[in-house]
Motif scaffolding. Structure first.
Motif, PDB file in Angstrom:
ATOM      1  N   THR A 125       0.822  -1.213   0.000  1.00 13.78           N
ATOM      2  CA  THR A 125       0.000   0.000   0.000  1.00 13.78           C
ATOM      3  C   THR A 125       0.853   1.259   0.000  1.00 13.78           C
ATOM      4  N   THR A 126       1.999   1.223   0.659  1.00 15.63           N
ATOM      5  CA  THR A 126       2.851   2.408   0.757  1.00 15.63           C
ATOM      6  C   THR A 126       3.895   2.482  -0.347  1.00 15.63           C
ATOM      7  N   GLY A 127       3.841   1.562  -1.319  1.00 15.75           N
ATOM      8  CA  GLY A 127       4.700   1.688  -2.491  1.00 15.75           C
ATOM      9  C   GLY A 127       5.943   0.838  -2.495  1.00 15.75           C
ATOM     10  N   PHE A 128       6.227   0.124  -1.389  1.00 17.51           N
ATOM     11  CA  PHE A 128       7.371  -0.797  -1.394  1.00 17.51           C
ATOM     12  C   PHE A 128       6.990  -2.045  -2.185  1.00 17.51           C
ATOM     13  N   GLU A 129       7.976  -2.642  -2.860  1.00 14.49           N
ATOM     14  CA  GLU A 129       7.697  -3.794  -3.709  1.00 14.49           C
ATOM     15  C   GLU A 129       8.326  -5.079  -3.206  1.00 14.49           C
ATOM     16  N   ASN A 130       9.026  -5.015  -2.073  1.00 21.12           N
ATOM     17  CA  ASN A 130       9.706  -6.188  -1.545  1.00 21.12           C
ATOM     18  C   ASN A 130       9.589  -6.179  -0.021  1.00 21.12           C
ATOM     19  N   ILE A 131       9.035  -7.268   0.544  1.00 20.47           N
ATOM     20  CA  ILE A 131       8.794  -7.334   1.979  1.00 20.47           C
ATOM     21  C   ILE A 131      10.093  -7.253   2.771  1.00 20.47           C
ATOM     22  N   ALA A 132      11.115  -7.994   2.329  1.00 18.07           N
ATOM     23  CA  ALA A 132      12.381  -8.008   3.061  1.00 18.07           C
ATOM     24  C   ALA A 132      13.017  -6.623   3.085  1.00 18.07           C
ATOM     25  N   HIS A 133      12.997  -5.939   1.938  1.00 17.05           N
ATOM     26  CA  HIS A 133      13.558  -4.584   1.890  1.00 17.05           C
ATOM     27  C   HIS A 133      12.758  -3.635   2.777  1.00 17.05           C
ATOM     28  N   PHE A 134      11.425  -3.742   2.721  1.00  8.97           N
ATOM     29  CA  PHE A 134      10.571  -2.891   3.556  1.00  8.97           C
ATOM     30  C   PHE A 134      10.904  -3.091   5.037  1.00  8.97           C
ATOM     31  N   SER A 135      11.013  -4.349   5.485  1.00  3.27           N
ATOM     32  CA  SER A 135      11.308  -4.624   6.895  1.00  3.27           C
ATOM     33  C   SER A 135      12.673  -4.067   7.294  1.00  3.27           C
ATOM     34  N   LYS A 136      13.647  -4.182   6.380  1.00  5.79           N
ATOM     35  CA  LYS A 136      14.995  -3.707   6.683  1.00  5.79           C
ATOM     36  C   LYS A 136      15.038  -2.191   6.863  1.00  5.79           C
ATOM     37  N   VAL A 137      14.462  -1.451   5.919  1.00  5.58           N
ATOM     38  CA  VAL A 137      14.533   0.018   6.011  1.00  5.58           C
ATOM     39  C   VAL A 137      13.624   0.529   7.133  1.00  5.58           C
ATOM     40  N   PHE A 138      12.524  -0.178   7.415  1.00  5.85           N
ATOM     41  CA  PHE A 138      11.660   0.230   8.525  1.00  5.85           C
ATOM     42  C   PHE A 138      12.415   0.095   9.851  1.00  5.85           C
ATOM     43  N   LYS A 139      13.152  -1.008  10.025  1.00  2.00           N
ATOM     44  CA  LYS A 139      13.924  -1.209  11.252  1.00  2.00           C
ATOM     45  C   LYS A 139      15.019  -0.154  11.389  1.00  2.00           C
ATOM     46  N   LEU A 140      15.676   0.181  10.277  1.00  2.00           N
ATOM     47  CA  LEU A 140      16.705   1.225  10.317  1.00  2.00           C
ATOM     48  C   LEU A 140      16.121   2.567  10.749  1.00  2.00           C
ATOM     49  N   GLN A 141      14.878   2.847  10.329  1.00  2.00           N
ATOM     50  CA  GLN A 141      14.252   4.135  10.629  1.00  2.00           C
ATOM     51  C   GLN A 141      13.681   4.185  12.043  1.00  2.00           C
ATOM     52  N   PHE A 142      13.022   3.087  12.462  1.00  2.00           N
ATOM     53  CA  PHE A 142      12.267   3.130  13.722  1.00  2.00           C
ATOM     54  C   PHE A 142      12.783   2.180  14.793  1.00  2.00           C
ATOM     55  N   GLY A 143      13.857   1.429  14.515  1.00  2.00           N
ATOM     56  CA  GLY A 143      14.471   0.609  15.552  1.00  2.00           C
ATOM     57  C   GLY A 143      13.945  -0.804  15.677  1.00  2.00           C
ATOM     58  N   LEU A 144      12.803  -1.109  15.064  1.00  5.63           N
ATOM     59  CA  LEU A 144      12.198  -2.436  15.136  1.00  5.63           C
ATOM     60  C   LEU A 144      11.626  -2.818  13.778  1.00  5.63           C
TER      61      LEU A 144
END
Length: 308
Positions: A266-285
């Motif tokens: 929904t937010t425009g990411f196309e890969n779950i693993a990449h989304f989880s990685k950058v989300f953790k870098l931004q918010f810590g989890l």
């Protein structure tokens, strides 16, 4: 049509591998793709890289852009401007086992410029406002043109690149003869000159857009767009889009029941693993742990009670 939580397909690139594709003709960025399927209502979303002319031979093809909906029925055509996102619903006619038969013509800027030079066609008056989606009149000549393409799809390897280009030019001539205002819109230069960058970014940050797409939407060259964007936001467009997507993902995780996969797409990411990685870098989890911890904090005794 309901909100989509799947990947938004970028057209025409993703359509070449579509299971309902019957055939295609391609030449230097130009594509004619023929589809035929049996469906009672298939939905999805596209981000259009190129201009699209969609002709429905039989069946119903419904397009939604913003809050407007357009229904294209048998022997009708719709024009969709490049660099927009659309939602669609495909449905066959009940009396034909729900068969849907249609063609998609993708036009790039080069063929339009070549048509203007070759034909000598000149817009007679300016178009003040772009119409992203419009229904096109299909004349008997245009219908005959569609029928003339049948043998080309039957033996695509025997069709030269020059002939494919010539068939595109022929289509534009037919449309110029019967739909003057459509070509005025399509050929009007500078229709979006110096458009509002902030609005363009907010409207498109969840779409699979390139920086070149965003520059086009703003009516700027790529270098000018990057310079103006840097002056406005003090960061690059790619970093801004990533951060905007992540903040939207955070909001959806906290406020909606969407799954992590649904939030990702929904937010425009196309890969779950990449989304989880950058989300953790931004918010810590990672996203799932972030949601769980946030909900756990809300459920702790004393949380949310008014201060005495």
């Amino acid at each position: 049509m309901s909100m989509r939580t799947e990947k938004i397909a970028k057209a025409p690139q993703k359509l070449e591998s579509a299971p309902d594709k019957q055939g295609s003709l391609k030449q230097n960025g130009l594509s004619i793709i023929k589809f035929c399927l049996h469906t009672h209502g298939k939905t999805g979303s596209y981000f259009l890289k190129d201009h699209l002319l969609l002709f429905v031979k039989s069946g119903i093809y419904t397009v939604r852009f913003g809050d407007q909906e357009y229904t294209v029925r048998s022997n009708e055509m719709v024009f969709l401007h490049k660099s927009i996102r659309i939602d669609y619903e495909k449905s066959g006619e009940p009396g034909s086992e729900f068969k849907l038969d249609y063609m998609m013509f993708f036009l790039n800027e080069n063929i339009l410029e070549e048509f203007v030079r070759f034909s000598g066609y000149k817009p007679m008056y300016p178009v003040n406002e772009l119409v992203p989606v419009s229904i096109i009149t299909v004349s008997p000549f245009t219908q005959a043109y569609i029928e003339s393409l049948k043998p080309y799809f039957e033996s695509p390897d025997e069709v030269s690149d020059g002939l494919v280009r010539l068939k595109f030019m022929e289509l534009l001539y037919h449309l110029a003869d019967s739909n003057n205002h459509f070509l005025l819109e399509l050929l009007q230069p500078g229709h979006n000159k110096n458009s509002n960058i902030s609005k363009i970014m907010e409207d498109n940050f969840t779409n699979p857009v390139s920086i070149s797409d965003l520059a086009y939407l703003s009516g700027r060259s790529l270098s000018t767009f990057k310079r103006d964007f840097q002056a406005m936001y003090h960061t690059s467009p790619l970093k801004w889009i990533r951060n905007r997507r992540l903040n939207e993902a955070k909001k959806l995780l906290l406020e909606t029941p969407l799954t992590v996969t649904e939030v990702c797409f929904t937010t425009g990411f196309e890969n779950i693993a990449h989304f989880s990685k950058v989300f953790k870098l931004q918010f810590g989890l990672p996203p799932s742990e972030f949601r769980l911890q946030s909900h756990t904090r809300e459920d702790e005794p004393g949380q949310g009670e008014p201060l005495s």
